[in-house]
Write a protein that holds these residues in place. Sequence first.
Motif, PDB file in Angstrom:
ATOM      1  N   GLN A 174     -74.252  55.129 -30.293  1.00  0.00           N
ATOM      2  CA  GLN A 174     -74.115  54.164 -29.197  1.00  0.00           C
ATOM      3  C   GLN A 174     -75.465  53.988 -28.500  1.00  0.00           C
ATOM      4  O   GLN A 174     -76.214  54.952 -28.347  1.00  0.00           O
ATOM      5  CB  GLN A 174     -73.115  54.675 -28.155  1.00  0.00           C
ATOM      6  CG  GLN A 174     -71.718  54.943 -28.672  1.00  0.00           C
ATOM      7  CD  GLN A 174     -70.793  55.421 -27.543  1.00  0.00           C
ATOM      8  OE1 GLN A 174     -71.254  55.903 -26.502  1.00  0.00           O
ATOM      9  NE2 GLN A 174     -69.502  55.315 -27.772  1.00  0.00           N
ATOM     10  N   PHE A 175     -75.731  52.779 -28.038  1.00  0.00           N
ATOM     11  CA  PHE A 175     -76.926  52.499 -27.229  1.00  0.00           C
ATOM     12  C   PHE A 175     -76.491  51.895 -25.895  1.00  0.00           C
ATOM     13  O   PHE A 175     -75.724  50.925 -25.887  1.00  0.00           O
ATOM     14  CB  PHE A 175     -77.839  51.470 -27.915  1.00  0.00           C
ATOM     15  CG  PHE A 175     -78.641  52.021 -29.052  1.00  0.00           C
ATOM     16  CD1 PHE A 175     -78.063  52.192 -30.295  1.00  0.00           C
ATOM     17  CD2 PHE A 175     -79.978  52.358 -28.875  1.00  0.00           C
ATOM     18  CE1 PHE A 175     -78.800  52.693 -31.354  1.00  0.00           C
ATOM     19  CE2 PHE A 175     -80.728  52.862 -29.928  1.00  0.00           C
ATOM     20  CZ  PHE A 175     -80.139  53.039 -31.168  1.00  0.00           C
ATOM     21  N   HIS A 176     -77.005  52.466 -24.803  1.00  0.00           N
ATOM     22  CA  HIS A 176     -76.864  51.732 -23.538  1.00  0.00           C
ATOM     23  C   HIS A 176     -77.671  50.446 -23.678  1.00  0.00           C
ATOM     24  O   HIS A 176     -78.846  50.481 -24.036  1.00  0.00           O
ATOM     25  CB  HIS A 176     -77.390  52.541 -22.345  1.00  0.00           C
ATOM     26  CG  HIS A 176     -77.350  51.737 -21.077  1.00  0.00           C
ATOM     27  ND1 HIS A 176     -76.354  51.866 -20.150  1.00  0.00           N
ATOM     28  CD2 HIS A 176     -78.146  50.734 -20.639  1.00  0.00           C
ATOM     29  CE1 HIS A 176     -76.553  50.981 -19.186  1.00  0.00           C
ATOM     30  NE2 HIS A 176     -77.629  50.279 -19.452  1.00  0.00           N
ATOM     31  N   VAL A 177     -77.037  49.314 -23.363  1.00  0.00           N
ATOM     32  CA  VAL A 177     -77.712  48.009 -23.415  1.00  0.00           C
ATOM     33  C   VAL A 177     -77.347  47.232 -22.151  1.00  0.00           C
ATOM     34  O   VAL A 177     -76.192  47.250 -21.723  1.00  0.00           O
ATOM     35  CB  VAL A 177     -77.262  47.203 -24.666  1.00  0.00           C
ATOM     36  CG1 VAL A 177     -77.941  45.838 -24.683  1.00  0.00           C
ATOM     37  CG2 VAL A 177     -77.590  47.955 -25.953  1.00  0.00           C
ATOM     38  N   GLY A 178     -78.324  46.551 -21.589  1.00  0.00           N
ATOM     39  CA  GLY A 178     -78.049  45.657 -20.460  1.00  0.00           C
ATOM     40  C   GLY A 178     -77.693  46.396 -19.181  1.00  0.00           C
ATOM     41  O   GLY A 178     -78.232  47.464 -18.870  1.00  0.00           O
ATOM     42  N   TYR A 179     -76.733  45.810 -18.472  1.00  0.00           N
ATOM     43  CA  TYR A 179     -76.304  46.200 -17.130  1.00  0.00           C
ATOM     44  C   TYR A 179     -76.185  47.713 -16.909  1.00  0.00           C
ATOM     45  O   TYR A 179     -75.576  48.427 -17.691  1.00  0.00           O
ATOM     46  CB  TYR A 179     -74.945  45.533 -16.909  1.00  0.00           C
ATOM     47  CG  TYR A 179     -74.316  45.720 -15.561  1.00  0.00           C
ATOM     48  CD1 TYR A 179     -75.068  45.653 -14.403  1.00  0.00           C
ATOM     49  CD2 TYR A 179     -72.942  45.929 -15.464  1.00  0.00           C
ATOM     50  CE1 TYR A 179     -74.460  45.803 -13.174  1.00  0.00           C
ATOM     51  CE2 TYR A 179     -72.329  46.069 -14.239  1.00  0.00           C
ATOM     52  CZ  TYR A 179     -73.091  46.014 -13.094  1.00  0.00           C
ATOM     53  OH  TYR A 179     -72.481  46.169 -11.882  1.00  0.00           O
ATOM     54  N   GLY A 180     -76.778  48.146 -15.806  1.00  0.00           N
ATOM     55  CA  GLY A 180     -76.680  49.540 -15.388  1.00  0.00           C
ATOM     56  C   GLY A 180     -77.148  49.634 -13.945  1.00  0.00           C
ATOM     57  O   GLY A 180     -77.368  48.607 -13.299  1.00  0.00           O
ATOM     58  N   ASP A 181     -77.341  50.855 -13.438  1.00  0.00           N
ATOM     59  CA  ASP A 181     -77.751  50.997 -12.037  1.00  0.00           C
ATOM     60  C   ASP A 181     -79.252  50.732 -11.875  1.00  0.00           C
ATOM     61  O   ASP A 181     -79.928  50.312 -12.809  1.00  0.00           O
ATOM     62  CB  ASP A 181     -77.338  52.380 -11.502  1.00  0.00           C
ATOM     63  CG  ASP A 181     -78.028  53.521 -12.252  1.00  0.00           C
ATOM     64  OD1 ASP A 181     -79.143  53.321 -12.763  1.00  0.00           O
ATOM     65  OD2 ASP A 181     -77.432  54.615 -12.316  1.00  0.00           O
ATOM     66  N   SER A 182     -79.796  50.994 -10.671  1.00  0.00           N
ATOM     67  CA  SER A 182     -81.188  50.598 -10.382  1.00  0.00           C
ATOM     68  C   SER A 182     -82.200  51.485 -11.106  1.00  0.00           C
ATOM     69  O   SER A 182     -83.402  51.257 -11.010  1.00  0.00           O
ATOM     70  CB  SER A 182     -81.438  50.634  -8.874  1.00  0.00           C
ATOM     71  OG  SER A 182     -81.268  51.956  -8.391  1.00  0.00           O
TER      72      SER A 182
END
Length: 387
Positions: free
Chosen positions: A234-242
């Motif tokens: 899995q890859f974190h992509v796009g929207y996330g926190d600051s």
Amino acid sequence: MPELLGCVAEQPLVDHHCHGVLRRDADEATLESLLTEGTGVPGGSAFDSQAGFAFGRLCPPVLGLPTRAGLGDYAARRAELGAAEVSKRFLQAAGISALCVDTGFTPEPLTSPAELGGLAGATAYEIVRLERVAEEVAATEGAGAGAAGFADAVRSALAARTADVQGVVGFKSIAAYRTGLDLAPGRPSDAEVTAAAGRWMAAAGTGPGPPRLADQTVARFLIWCGADLGLPVQFHVGYGDSDVDLHRCNPLLLTPLLRAIQPTGVPVMLLHNYPYHREAGYLAQVFPNVYVDAGLATHNLGRRSVVLLAEALELAPYGKFLYSSDAFGLPELYYLGSVLFRTALSALLAAGLHEDLYSERTAARLARMLCADNARRVYRLADQGIR
Ligand SMILES: [Zn+2]
């Protein structure tokens, strides 16, 4: 809420990316801070948002309160019921049959996958966060002296995690958070990894806690380690926190790496993706091993998640899209993710039926694929004895 198609309402969900819930009660301040990725609205409330409006509309009735009950009353009712009962109600109302739980982010104690599965009445599996394992190895190996053994130590730590009985079904990279997704595609040599690990450990010094990993070479090494073990990455992509530089999280930046991983056949799971969900849909179409979801954005966009899902599925083949809540901390987010996803999916399939794009039988098959079967197939959950 419009009535759901029966095939969508009755279909249990496999949530392929989520986190544990809080063990403690959530007061008003906690609800405010965990509703969205934001860190507060000075003089206002995070609940004045699409996520907040959906929360107010959908969550209070699950606790026996009227729709749009005030936040004070809501928090009081929560405290009266206790954290475990509140979690059980929302998780069970979400209609989940299986969970793939990311255990790599625990700023405070959360439920374990087994506990979460118990509360939800679902089978729980674990996703191992690559950076966390590397940071633990670095903390154990110590600065400088450990760099030479780092690559082997990480490889055996990851192999040990997949061999245990807890049901590890995939890995997760948070390179997006640490270096951005513009990663060189090649597999780094052990000599390059040793040099990079030495620089990283020396820079991290001997401070308390594991050193924070933000090195491109080590990030790439970890991704290839995951691919070598043959489980979905899995890859974190796009929207996330600051903490995330969003402009460095466009999934198109991963294109060279996706091309390099393609011959291995290892599934690459692009998580969240918003606002790049259309770009992610393109990648899911052109790379046979790329899969996408719209987690986290679903509950943050509230009623607009109908548009989100329709856009995500403009190009993405229906066999390449998975359900995810990306819920963290609040069990309400599991419930909101589920209801809003079902609402969006039902609207999409109903429109397709209305336009005579497919038969009712096909609509039911598509619902099964998107809600559960795609995830079961890619993570090979059937082999793990689920259901
Ligand atoms: Zn996430």
